[in-house]
Motif scaffolding. Sequence first.
Motif, PDB file in Angstrom:
ATOM      1  N   ASN A  30       0.818  -1.209   0.000  1.00  0.00           N
ATOM      2  CA  ASN A  30       0.000   0.000   0.000  1.00  0.00           C
ATOM      3  C   ASN A  30       0.853   1.260   0.000  1.00  0.00           C
ATOM      4  O   ASN A  30       0.527   2.249  -0.663  1.00  0.00           O
ATOM      5  N   GLY A  31       1.943   1.231   0.768  1.00  0.00           N
ATOM      6  CA  GLY A  31       2.806   2.408   0.849  1.00  0.00           C
ATOM      7  C   GLY A  31       3.413   2.779  -0.482  1.00  0.00           C
ATOM      8  O   GLY A  31       3.499   3.960  -0.834  1.00  0.00           O
ATOM      9  N   MET A  32       3.829   1.785  -1.238  1.00  0.00           N
ATOM     10  CA  MET A  32       4.445   2.067  -2.524  1.00  0.00           C
ATOM     11  C   MET A  32       3.413   2.525  -3.539  1.00  0.00           C
ATOM     12  O   MET A  32       3.685   3.390  -4.370  1.00  0.00           O
ATOM     13  N   ARG A  33       2.216   1.980  -3.465  1.00  0.00           N
ATOM     14  CA  ARG A  33       1.199   2.319  -4.458  1.00  0.00           C
ATOM     15  C   ARG A  33       0.453   3.604  -4.129  1.00  0.00           C
ATOM     16  O   ARG A  33       0.145   4.391  -5.015  1.00  0.00           O
ATOM     17  N   PHE A  34       0.186   3.837  -2.841  1.00  0.00           N
ATOM     18  CA  PHE A  34      -0.655   4.968  -2.463  1.00  0.00           C
ATOM     19  C   PHE A  34       0.062   6.066  -1.684  1.00  0.00           C
ATOM     20  O   PHE A  34      -0.486   7.144  -1.485  1.00  0.00           O
ATOM     21  N   GLY A  35       1.266   5.782  -1.170  1.00  0.00           N
ATOM     22  CA  GLY A  35       1.939   6.756  -0.322  1.00  0.00           C
ATOM     23  C   GLY A  35       1.569   6.539   1.149  1.00  0.00           C
ATOM     24  O   GLY A  35       0.683   5.751   1.469  1.00  0.00           O
ATOM     25  N   VAL A  36       2.253   7.241   2.034  1.00  0.00           N
ATOM     26  CA  VAL A  36       2.076   7.038   3.474  1.00  0.00           C
ATOM     27  C   VAL A  36       0.668   7.424   3.932  1.00  0.00           C
ATOM     28  O   VAL A  36      -0.014   6.650   4.618  1.00  0.00           O
ATOM     29  N   ARG A  37       0.205   8.607   3.549  1.00  0.00           N
ATOM     30  CA  ARG A  37      -1.087   9.091   4.045  1.00  0.00           C
ATOM     31  C   ARG A  37      -2.225   8.176   3.612  1.00  0.00           C
ATOM     32  O   ARG A  37      -3.101   7.844   4.413  1.00  0.00           O
ATOM     33  N   ARG A  38      -2.192   7.727   2.369  1.00  0.00           N
ATOM     34  CA  ARG A  38      -3.271   6.871   1.872  1.00  0.00           C
ATOM     35  C   ARG A  38      -3.163   5.431   2.394  1.00  0.00           C
ATOM     36  O   ARG A  38      -4.065   4.627   2.202  1.00  0.00           O
ATOM     37  N   SER A  39      -2.045   5.118   3.039  1.00  0.00           N
ATOM     38  CA  SER A  39      -1.884   3.791   3.630  1.00  0.00           C
ATOM     39  C   SER A  39      -2.402   3.721   5.060  1.00  0.00           C
ATOM     40  O   SER A  39      -2.484   2.633   5.631  1.00  0.00           O
ATOM     41  N   LEU A  40      -2.739   4.868   5.643  1.00  0.00           N
ATOM     42  CA  LEU A  40      -3.176   4.897   7.042  1.00  0.00           C
ATOM     43  C   LEU A  40      -4.397   4.008   7.316  1.00  0.00           C
ATOM     44  O   LEU A  40      -4.437   3.327   8.346  1.00  0.00           O
ATOM     45  N   PRO A  41      -5.428   3.995   6.434  1.00  0.00           N
ATOM     46  CA  PRO A  41      -6.563   3.097   6.708  1.00  0.00           C
ATOM     47  C   PRO A  41      -6.149   1.638   6.836  1.00  0.00           C
ATOM     48  O   PRO A  41      -6.647   0.912   7.702  1.00  0.00           O
ATOM     49  N   ALA A  42      -5.225   1.196   5.974  1.00  0.00           N
ATOM     50  CA  ALA A  42      -4.763  -0.191   6.040  1.00  0.00           C
ATOM     51  C   ALA A  42      -3.990  -0.450   7.330  1.00  0.00           C
ATOM     52  O   ALA A  42      -4.144  -1.505   7.956  1.00  0.00           O
ATOM     53  N   ILE A  43      -3.171   0.515   7.732  1.00  0.00           N
ATOM     54  CA  ILE A  43      -2.412   0.367   8.978  1.00  0.00           C
ATOM     55  C   ILE A  43      -3.361   0.281  10.165  1.00  0.00           C
ATOM     56  O   ILE A  43      -3.179  -0.541  11.071  1.00  0.00           O
ATOM     57  N   LEU A  44      -4.392   1.104  10.159  1.00  0.00           N
ATOM     58  CA  LEU A  44      -5.388   1.054  11.234  1.00  0.00           C
ATOM     59  C   LEU A  44      -6.162  -0.258  11.198  1.00  0.00           C
ATOM     60  O   LEU A  44      -6.513  -0.815  12.245  1.00  0.00           O
ATOM     61  N   GLY A  45      -6.422  -0.757  10.001  1.00  0.00           N
ATOM     62  CA  GLY A  45      -7.097  -2.041   9.882  1.00  0.00           C
ATOM     63  C   GLY A  45      -6.270  -3.175  10.474  1.00  0.00           C
ATOM     64  O   GLY A  45      -6.794  -4.055  11.163  1.00  0.00           O
ATOM     65  N   ALA A 100      -3.328  10.497  -9.485  1.00  0.00           N
ATOM     66  CA  ALA A 100      -4.713  10.777  -9.089  1.00  0.00           C
ATOM     67  C   ALA A 100      -5.601   9.572  -9.317  1.00  0.00           C
ATOM     68  O   ALA A 100      -6.426   9.221  -8.488  1.00  0.00           O
ATOM     69  N   GLU A 101      -5.419   8.930 -10.471  1.00  0.00           N
ATOM     70  CA  GLU A 101      -6.235   7.761 -10.757  1.00  0.00           C
ATOM     71  C   GLU A 101      -5.948   6.642  -9.770  1.00  0.00           C
ATOM     72  O   GLU A 101      -6.831   5.951  -9.320  1.00  0.00           O
ATOM     73  N   ASP A 102      -4.683   6.498  -9.409  1.00  0.00           N
ATOM     74  CA  ASP A 102      -4.324   5.442  -8.479  1.00  0.00           C
ATOM     75  C   ASP A 102      -4.932   5.667  -7.115  1.00  0.00           C
ATOM     76  O   ASP A 102      -5.382   4.749  -6.452  1.00  0.00           O
ATOM     77  N   HIS A 103      -4.983   6.918  -6.673  1.00  0.00           N
ATOM     78  CA  HIS A 103      -5.518   7.217  -5.351  1.00  0.00           C
ATOM     79  C   HIS A 103      -6.983   6.853  -5.232  1.00  0.00           C
ATOM     80  O   HIS A 103      -7.464   6.566  -4.151  1.00  0.00           O
ATOM     81  N   SER A 104      -7.692   6.884  -6.317  1.00  0.00           N
ATOM     82  CA  SER A 104      -9.115   6.581  -6.245  1.00  0.00           C
ATOM     83  C   SER A 104      -9.407   5.120  -6.577  1.00  0.00           C
ATOM     84  O   SER A 104     -10.550   4.710  -6.598  1.00  0.00           O
ATOM     85  N   ALA A 105      -8.332   4.345  -6.836  1.00  0.00           N
ATOM     86  CA  ALA A 105      -8.533   2.972  -7.295  1.00  0.00           C
ATOM     87  C   ALA A 105      -9.106   2.076  -6.216  1.00  0.00           C
ATOM     88  O   ALA A 105      -9.924   1.212  -6.482  1.00  0.00           O
ATOM     89  N   VAL A 106      -8.644   2.248  -4.974  1.00  0.00           N
ATOM     90  CA  VAL A 106      -9.089   1.408  -3.868  1.00  0.00           C
ATOM     91  C   VAL A 106      -9.589   2.306  -2.743  1.00  0.00           C
ATOM     92  O   VAL A 106      -8.888   3.216  -2.313  1.00  0.00           O
ATOM     93  N   LEU A 163       4.138   2.389   9.921  1.00  0.00           N
ATOM     94  CA  LEU A 163       4.340   3.703   9.294  1.00  0.00           C
ATOM     95  C   LEU A 163       5.734   3.778   8.675  1.00  0.00           C
ATOM     96  O   LEU A 163       5.911   4.334   7.586  1.00  0.00           O
ATOM     97  N   GLY A 164       6.712   3.218   9.381  1.00  0.00           N
ATOM     98  CA  GLY A 164       8.066   3.189   8.836  1.00  0.00           C
ATOM     99  C   GLY A 164       8.151   2.357   7.571  1.00  0.00           C
ATOM    100  O   GLY A 164       8.779   2.757   6.586  1.00  0.00           O
ATOM    101  N   TYR A 165       7.472   1.213   7.566  1.00  0.00           N
ATOM    102  CA  TYR A 165       7.436   0.375   6.366  1.00  0.00           C
ATOM    103  C   TYR A 165       6.767   1.120   5.208  1.00  0.00           C
ATOM    104  O   TYR A 165       7.223   1.052   4.057  1.00  0.00           O
ATOM    105  N   ALA A 166       5.662   1.802   5.509  1.00  0.00           N
ATOM    106  CA  ALA A 166       4.943   2.542   4.457  1.00  0.00           C
ATOM    107  C   ALA A 166       5.801   3.670   3.905  1.00  0.00           C
ATOM    108  O   ALA A 166       5.824   3.916   2.688  1.00  0.00           O
ATOM    109  N   LEU A 167       6.516   4.374   4.797  1.00  0.00           N
ATOM    110  CA  LEU A 167       7.387   5.471   4.366  1.00  0.00           C
ATOM    111  C   LEU A 167       8.514   4.946   3.491  1.00  0.00           C
ATOM    112  O   LEU A 167       8.829   5.523   2.443  1.00  0.00           O
ATOM    113  N   LEU A 168       9.109   3.832   3.908  1.00  0.00           N
ATOM    114  CA  LEU A 168      10.183   3.233   3.120  1.00  0.00           C
ATOM    115  C   LEU A 168       9.677   2.819   1.744  1.00  0.00           C
ATOM    116  O   LEU A 168      10.316   3.094   0.723  1.00  0.00           O
ATOM    117  N   ALA A 169       8.520   2.181   1.720  1.00  0.00           N
ATOM    118  CA  ALA A 169       7.973   1.714   0.443  1.00  0.00           C
ATOM    119  C   ALA A 169       7.564   2.873  -0.456  1.00  0.00           C
ATOM    120  O   ALA A 169       7.694   2.794  -1.681  1.00  0.00           O
TER     121      ALA A 169
END
Length: 206
Positions: A30-45, A100-106, A163-169
């Motif tokens: 998720n981090g590589m595809r969406f970035g750190v901020r957009r990965s937060l829902p998955a991290i919370l999940g 932009a398209e990627d951010h709305s994909a999932v 969060l560190g993994y997402a930032l790295l990715a």
Amino acid sequence: MSLTLWLTFLVASVLISVSPGAGAINTMSNGMRFGVRRSLPAILGLQLGYGAQILLVGAGLGALVASSSTALTLIKWLGVAYLIWLGISKWREPVMETMAEDHSAVSSHKQFWNAAFVNLTNPKATVFLVALFPQFLVAGAPHTPQLVTMGSTLIVVDCLVMLGYALLASQLFRFMTTPARQRQMNRVFGSLFVVAAMVLASFKRA
């Protein structure tokens, strides 16, 4: 729980979270595809699933699950099937044309529940927590505050590590400028999910 005992538990928590697993693979993907901020829902999940495991153990049900071959086997194979499904989905995932398209994909909702199910169906976590918690419980003190302290520590540490993994990715995103590279990375992460499923399938209680 004394400060010394808590610090020892903190070190154990960090080692647990840093160890690669299905949750880390999910976060990095998720981090590589969406970035750190957009990965937060998955991290919370992931933390919802982890928290459920902690509550299960804290309520004394973890020992029941760990001692029940049928329950453990059912949970294990649900997790295996789900990780394989994630791997196939990632392998077949279409490349993204623009950020932009990627951010709305999932949707955030889908990311959250996908990640939660990854941890909810991980019997290793239940068995591990059943083995870990008693090592740090002080017999003469109330157990509930100690379990709350340990559970909170595990979740906070795991959040920070993810969060560190997402930032790295996310730093790899700059290299994903061509469809060919995107397909390669989708297949790498898809394969990693399948490998995680194989590891989970081979898991046997001592």
